[in-house]
Write a protein that holds these residues in place. Structure first.
Motif, PDB file in Angstrom:
ATOM      1  N   VAL A 138      68.128  28.065  13.750  1.00  0.00           N
ATOM      2  CA  VAL A 138      67.007  28.868  14.234  1.00  0.00           C
ATOM      3  C   VAL A 138      67.016  30.287  13.660  1.00  0.00           C
ATOM      4  O   VAL A 138      65.952  30.854  13.404  1.00  0.00           O
ATOM      5  N   ALA A 139      68.172  30.859  13.411  1.00  0.00           N
ATOM      6  CA  ALA A 139      68.253  32.259  12.973  1.00  0.00           C
ATOM      7  C   ALA A 139      67.490  32.513  11.673  1.00  0.00           C
ATOM      8  O   ALA A 139      66.680  33.448  11.616  1.00  0.00           O
ATOM      9  N   PRO A 140      67.688  31.735  10.598  1.00  0.00           N
ATOM     10  CA  PRO A 140      66.910  32.015   9.383  1.00  0.00           C
ATOM     11  C   PRO A 140      65.407  31.797   9.576  1.00  0.00           C
ATOM     12  O   PRO A 140      64.588  32.536   9.038  1.00  0.00           O
ATOM     13  N   THR A 141      65.059  30.794  10.352  1.00  0.00           N
ATOM     14  CA  THR A 141      63.651  30.525  10.608  1.00  0.00           C
ATOM     15  C   THR A 141      63.023  31.675  11.385  1.00  0.00           C
ATOM     16  O   THR A 141      61.898  32.095  11.091  1.00  0.00           O
ATOM     17  N   PHE A 183      82.382  16.610  26.198  1.00  0.00           N
ATOM     18  CA  PHE A 183      80.996  17.013  26.427  1.00  0.00           C
ATOM     19  C   PHE A 183      80.811  18.509  26.161  1.00  0.00           C
ATOM     20  O   PHE A 183      79.863  18.918  25.493  1.00  0.00           O
ATOM     21  N   SER A 184      81.754  19.333  26.672  1.00  0.00           N
ATOM     22  CA  SER A 184      81.614  20.775  26.470  1.00  0.00           C
ATOM     23  C   SER A 184      81.793  21.140  24.995  1.00  0.00           C
ATOM     24  O   SER A 184      81.109  22.033  24.481  1.00  0.00           O
ATOM     25  N   LEU A 185      82.672  20.450  24.275  1.00  0.00           N
ATOM     26  CA  LEU A 185      82.844  20.707  22.849  1.00  0.00           C
ATOM     27  C   LEU A 185      81.598  20.313  22.059  1.00  0.00           C
ATOM     28  O   LEU A 185      81.172  21.027  21.146  1.00  0.00           O
ATOM     29  N   LEU A 227      76.559  21.976  19.376  1.00  0.00           N
ATOM     30  CA  LEU A 227      75.102  21.937  19.273  1.00  0.00           C
ATOM     31  C   LEU A 227      74.494  23.327  19.400  1.00  0.00           C
ATOM     32  O   LEU A 227      73.529  23.662  18.701  1.00  0.00           O
ATOM     33  N   VAL A 228      75.042  24.154  20.260  1.00  0.00           N
ATOM     34  CA  VAL A 228      74.542  25.521  20.415  1.00  0.00           C
ATOM     35  C   VAL A 228      74.779  26.312  19.131  1.00  0.00           C
ATOM     36  O   VAL A 228      73.887  27.009  18.643  1.00  0.00           O
ATOM     37  N   VAL A 229      75.970  26.194  18.562  1.00  0.00           N
ATOM     38  CA  VAL A 229      76.273  26.897  17.308  1.00  0.00           C
ATOM     39  C   VAL A 229      75.365  26.392  16.195  1.00  0.00           C
ATOM     40  O   VAL A 229      74.798  27.177  15.419  1.00  0.00           O
TER      41      VAL A 229
END
Length: 149
Positions: A36-39, A21-23, A28-30
């Motif tokens: 999101v960063a380019p947007t 679950f943590s992996l 998903l966060v990465v």
């Protein structure tokens, strides 16, 4: 001593356990950051462009207002007469125009002697003086009070 530190850190690393679950959540966060960063960057660039365009629109609107005022001024016959009198020195029929040309006395002549008849070289090298000053200030053991005397 260094070998015991290496063993302790290796033991600590083996003691860390990640659940699936943590992996998955870390992945998903990465992935979210990568999406999101380019947007977000594009959004910020567009906001800056919008501000520049709004400023350009405001400047253009001001120019249009000024030009409309000029058109209104030039539509007025009294303004046209005033401009013809001022710029072209026109007069109305029956008026006499007097034009005074250079009514001031000539200015007194100043001494226009050259400052120097030859090019002179400086007697010191300012670059080495500056470098020496920096080195002296940086490497001295004296206090500020001693240096100011």
């Amino acid at each position: 001593m260094p070998a015991s530190n290496a063993r302790a850190s290796a033991k600590w690393l083996r003691g860390i356990r990640f659940s699936w679950f943590s992996l998955v959540m870390l992945g998903l966060v990465v992935l979210g950051v990568l999406v999101v960063a380019p947007t977000l960057h594009l959004y910020i660039d567009q906001q800056h462009q919008i501000v520049r365009l709004e400023q350009s629109n405001a400047d253009t609107a001001k120019k249009v207002t000024d030009l409309n005022k000029q058109v209104a001024d030039w539509s007025d016959p009294d303004y046209i007469k005033a401009q013809a009198r001022q710029r072209l020195l026109f007069v109305m029929p029956g008026e006499t125009s007097y034009l005074v040309i250079d009514d001031r006395p000539p200015a007194p002549k100043k001494n226009d002697a050259p400052v120097s008849s030859s090019i002179q070289a400086t007697k010191s090298d300012w670059l080495s003086s500056l470098a020496g000053s920096f080195l002296t200030a940086g490497l001295t053991d004296q206090t500020a009070a001693q240096l100011s005397r």
